[in-house]
Motif scaffolding. Structure first.
Motif, PDB file in Angstrom:
ATOM      1  N   LEU A  72     -90.771 -25.575 104.536  1.00 11.64           N
ATOM      2  CA  LEU A  72     -91.870 -25.113 103.681  1.00 11.64           C
ATOM      3  C   LEU A  72     -91.351 -24.243 102.541  1.00 11.64           C
ATOM      4  CD1 LEU A  72     -94.614 -24.300 106.330  1.00 11.64           C
ATOM      5  CD2 LEU A  72     -94.512 -26.237 104.770  1.00 11.64           C
ATOM      6  N   GLN A  73     -90.341 -23.433 102.812  1.00  3.86           N
ATOM      7  CA  GLN A  73     -89.719 -22.613 101.773  1.00  3.86           C
ATOM      8  C   GLN A  73     -89.172 -23.498 100.660  1.00  3.86           C
ATOM      9  OE1 GLN A  73     -89.452 -19.242 101.843  1.00  3.86           O
ATOM     10  NE2 GLN A  73     -88.031 -18.904 100.186  1.00  3.86           N
ATOM     11  N   LEU A  74     -88.491 -24.556 101.033  1.00  2.00           N
ATOM     12  CA  LEU A  74     -87.924 -25.457 100.034  1.00  2.00           C
ATOM     13  C   LEU A  74     -89.006 -26.232  99.299  1.00  2.00           C
ATOM     14  CD1 LEU A  74     -84.808 -26.808 101.912  1.00  2.00           C
ATOM     15  CD2 LEU A  74     -84.875 -25.171 100.040  1.00  2.00           C
ATOM     16  N   ILE A  75     -89.997 -26.720 100.033  1.00  2.00           N
ATOM     17  CA  ILE A  75     -91.036 -27.528  99.396  1.00  2.00           C
ATOM     18  C   ILE A  75     -91.904 -26.677  98.476  1.00  2.00           C
ATOM     19  CG2 ILE A  75     -93.156 -28.823  99.832  1.00  2.00           C
ATOM     20  CD1 ILE A  75     -91.803 -29.857 102.390  1.00  2.00           C
ATOM     21  N   ILE A  76     -92.354 -25.531  98.967  1.00  3.21           N
ATOM     22  CA  ILE A  76     -93.294 -24.734  98.183  1.00  3.21           C
ATOM     23  C   ILE A  76     -92.597 -23.983  97.066  1.00  3.21           C
ATOM     24  CG2 ILE A  76     -94.877 -22.785  98.286  1.00  3.21           C
ATOM     25  CD1 ILE A  76     -95.579 -23.736 101.130  1.00  3.21           C
ATOM     26  N   TYR A  77     -91.544 -23.242  97.385  1.00  5.94           N
ATOM     27  CA  TYR A  77     -90.936 -22.406  96.363  1.00  5.94           C
ATOM     28  C   TYR A  77     -89.934 -23.162  95.501  1.00  5.94           C
ATOM     29  CZ  TYR A  77     -93.145 -18.360  98.361  1.00  5.94           C
ATOM     30  OH  TYR A  77     -94.061 -17.469  98.782  1.00  5.94           O
ATOM     31  N   GLY A  79     -81.805 -20.992 104.060  1.00  9.48           N
ATOM     32  CA  GLY A  79     -80.648 -20.988 104.952  1.00  9.48           C
ATOM     33  C   GLY A  79     -80.794 -19.966 106.068  1.00  9.48           C
ATOM     34  N   ILE A  80     -81.351 -18.810 105.746  1.00 12.95           N
ATOM     35  CA  ILE A  80     -81.592 -17.793 106.781  1.00 12.95           C
ATOM     36  C   ILE A  80     -82.591 -18.311 107.799  1.00 12.95           C
ATOM     37  CG2 ILE A  80     -82.643 -15.527 107.167  1.00 12.95           C
ATOM     38  CD1 ILE A  80     -81.268 -14.588 104.611  1.00 12.95           C
ATOM     39  N   PHE A  81     -83.669 -18.952 107.316  1.00 14.89           N
ATOM     40  CA  PHE A  81     -84.637 -19.522 108.255  1.00 14.89           C
ATOM     41  C   PHE A  81     -83.982 -20.569 109.151  1.00 14.89           C
ATOM     42  CE2 PHE A  81     -88.317 -18.474 105.218  1.00 14.89           C
ATOM     43  CZ  PHE A  81     -88.599 -17.308 105.901  1.00 14.89           C
ATOM     44  N   LEU A  82     -83.132 -21.416 108.566  1.00 17.10           N
ATOM     45  CA  LEU A  82     -82.455 -22.424 109.371  1.00 17.10           C
ATOM     46  C   LEU A  82     -81.527 -21.798 110.403  1.00 17.10           C
ATOM     47  CD1 LEU A  82     -81.529 -25.271 106.876  1.00 17.10           C
ATOM     48  CD2 LEU A  82     -83.072 -25.390 108.828  1.00 17.10           C
ATOM     49  N   SER A  83     -80.808 -20.746 110.011  1.00 10.27           N
ATOM     50  CA  SER A  83     -79.898 -20.115 110.958  1.00 10.27           C
ATOM     51  C   SER A  83     -80.640 -19.404 112.089  1.00 10.27           C
ATOM     52  CB  SER A  83     -78.977 -19.127 110.232  1.00 10.27           C
ATOM     53  OG  SER A  83     -79.703 -17.991 109.815  1.00 10.27           O
ATOM     54  N   LEU A  84     -81.883 -19.035 111.852  1.00  7.92           N
ATOM     55  CA  LEU A  84     -82.689 -18.389 112.892  1.00  7.92           C
ATOM     56  C   LEU A  84     -83.482 -19.395 113.724  1.00  7.92           C
ATOM     57  CD1 LEU A  84     -83.978 -15.279 110.930  1.00  7.92           C
ATOM     58  CD2 LEU A  84     -82.187 -15.368 112.661  1.00  7.92           C
TER      59      LEU A  84
END
Length: 162
Positions: free
Chosen positions: A55-60, A42-47
Motif C-alpha cells: 500500500l505504501q508503494l501503490i499509494i505514495y 523496505g522497513i515495512f517489508l523487513s518487519l
C-alpha cells in the motif's frame, strides 16, 4: 542481522527525509521523497508487513509522487523564487516541538510494549487483501484512470500559451 537491515533502512529513511526538506530544487525534493517512500516500504517489508509495504508503494510512490510532479509542472516558479529564504523564526519555534516529539517517541519505543499481531489480525489482513484485489479491483482501476485524465488535463491547462 534483522537489526542491521532495519538500521540501514532507517538511516536511508532519515537521510531521504532530510534531503527532501533541505534541498532547494523541487525536483530533487520529490526524488528524495520518493526515496523516503521506498525506504519506508523496505522497513515495512523487513518487519513482515507486506500489505503495508504494498500500500505504501501503490499509494505514495505512484499516486502522491504523480500529484507532486503535477504541481511542479503547473506552478509558475518565477513567482515562487521571490519568496526564497530561510525561515529562522519558524525553525526556532518548531525545533523544540520536534525535539519533544522525538523524545516521546524514543521513550515509547524503549519503554513501551510493542503490539504483537495475533492470528485474528493476520486473518483480517489476508481477508482485506483478498477483498481489495478481487471485489474492489475495478473501482481502484477506474480511480486510477480518472486521476490520469485529471493529471493530463491539468498539465494541458497549466502550460504556457505560445
Amino acid at each position: 542481522m534483522e537489526w542491521l537491515i532495519l538500521g540501514v533502512l532507517g538511516f536511508w529513511l532519515l537521510a531521504s527525509v532530510l534531503g527532501a526538506v533541505l534541498v532547494k530544487s523541487p525536483v530533487h525534493s520529490i526524488l528524495f521523497f520518493l526515496s523516503a517512500v521506498l525506504a519506508m516500504a523496505g522497513i515495512f517489508l523487513s518487519l513482515g508487513a507486506e500489505l503495508l509495504a504494498g500500500l505504501q508503494l501503490i499509494i505514495y510512490a505512484v499516486a502522491i509522487v504523480v500529484f507532486y510532479v503535477l504541481v511542479i509542472t503547473t506552478i509558475p516558479w518565477e513567482k515562487v523564487k521571490r519568496f526564497e529564504g530561510v525561515y529562522r523564526r519558524e525553525f526556532l519555534m518548531g525545533l523544540p516541538v520536534v525535539l519533544v516529539v522525538f523524545a516521546l517517541m524514543g521513550y515509547m519505543v524503549l519503554k513501551g510494549k510493542l503490539a504483537q499481531p495475533s492470528e485474528a489480525v493476520q486473518d483480517n489482513v489476508r481477508e482485506l487483501g483478498k477483498t481489495l484485489f478481487t471485489s474492489y479491483l475495478f473501482p481502484f482501476e477506474v480511480a486510477s484512470v480518472i486521476l490520469l485524465v485529471a493529471m493530463i488535463g491539468a498539465i494541458l491547462l497549466g502550460r504556457k500559451e505560445e
